[in-house]
Design a protein around this motif. Sequence first.
Motif, PDB file in Angstrom:
ATOM      1  N   ALA A  91      40.035  45.292  32.817  1.00  0.00           N
ATOM      2  CA  ALA A  91      41.119  44.734  33.622  1.00  0.00           C
ATOM      3  C   ALA A  91      40.511  44.056  34.845  1.00  0.00           C
ATOM      4  CB  ALA A  91      42.076  45.839  34.056  1.00  0.00           C
ATOM      5  N   ASP A  92      41.291  43.212  35.502  1.00  0.00           N
ATOM      6  CA  ASP A  92      40.764  42.514  36.679  1.00  0.00           C
ATOM      7  C   ASP A  92      40.760  43.384  37.933  1.00  0.00           C
ATOM      8  OD1 ASP A  92      43.537  42.480  37.053  1.00  0.00           O
ATOM      9  OD2 ASP A  92      43.525  40.485  37.970  1.00  0.00           O
ATOM     10  N   ALA A  93      41.382  44.552  37.857  1.00  0.00           N
ATOM     11  CA  ALA A  93      41.364  45.505  38.971  1.00  0.00           C
ATOM     12  C   ALA A  93      41.297  46.912  38.390  1.00  0.00           C
ATOM     13  CB  ALA A  93      42.608  45.355  39.840  1.00  0.00           C
ATOM     14  N   ALA A  94      40.454  47.737  38.956  1.00  0.00           N
ATOM     15  CA  ALA A  94      40.283  49.110  38.463  1.00  0.00           C
ATOM     16  C   ALA A  94      41.575  49.907  38.621  1.00  0.00           C
ATOM     17  CB  ALA A  94      39.144  49.803  39.200  1.00  0.00           C
ATOM     18  N   SER A  95      41.856  50.742  37.639  1.00  0.00           N
ATOM     19  CA  SER A  95      42.992  51.665  37.663  1.00  0.00           C
ATOM     20  C   SER A  95      44.333  50.953  37.840  1.00  0.00           C
ATOM     21  CB  SER A  95      42.799  52.712  38.756  1.00  0.00           C
ATOM     22  OG  SER A  95      41.628  53.448  38.524  1.00  0.00           O
ATOM     23  N   ALA A  96      44.438  49.725  37.310  1.00  0.00           N
ATOM     24  CA  ALA A  96      45.674  48.960  37.457  1.00  0.00           C
ATOM     25  C   ALA A  96      46.425  48.796  36.142  1.00  0.00           C
ATOM     26  CB  ALA A  96      45.364  47.577  38.037  1.00  0.00           C
ATOM     27  N   MET A  97      45.715  48.891  35.019  1.00  0.00           N
ATOM     28  CA  MET A  97      46.307  48.644  33.708  1.00  0.00           C
ATOM     29  C   MET A  97      46.115  49.868  32.815  1.00  0.00           C
ATOM     30  SD  MET A  97      47.380  45.463  33.947  1.00  0.00           S
ATOM     31  CE  MET A  97      47.383  44.510  32.456  1.00  0.00           C
ATOM     32  N   ALA A  98      47.216  50.383  32.281  1.00  0.00           N
ATOM     33  CA  ALA A  98      47.164  51.518  31.353  1.00  0.00           C
ATOM     34  C   ALA A  98      47.316  50.979  29.938  1.00  0.00           C
ATOM     35  CB  ALA A  98      48.273  52.506  31.670  1.00  0.00           C
TER      36      ALA A  98
END
Length: 124
Positions: A91-98
Amino acid sequence: MNRRYNIGLLSTTLKEIVRAERDEQIHIRSIWVANTTSSVRKITLQHIPAGESTGDGFALFDDLATKAHGLHLLTDTTVYLEPGDRLMASADAASAMALTIYGVSMGGASMTERPGTGLGRGGY
């Protein structure tokens, strides 16, 4: 056997999330992604054949944007993982997409949580 691969939150580094073992075929039936933030986020998903390295040529989705707190059904057609094939995601940001994947495991050893990775391979 029906499986839910509860991948969890993705990192910004492309990582293996599901692999078909040497005597197993996996039929991925659906791939869901949820944006858990209040900003637009992007996901990359690759299907890497056995013996190959990562690369844009294997992208199922590359920088697919998901609206804030949005949910996408990435595929509702079957993706086949042959022995040694794997799915990789970032993802383009950590811990942003499940990410959650539903599929069927044909053959192979039972699939369990991979210790120390935080990446699940659990059944229903």
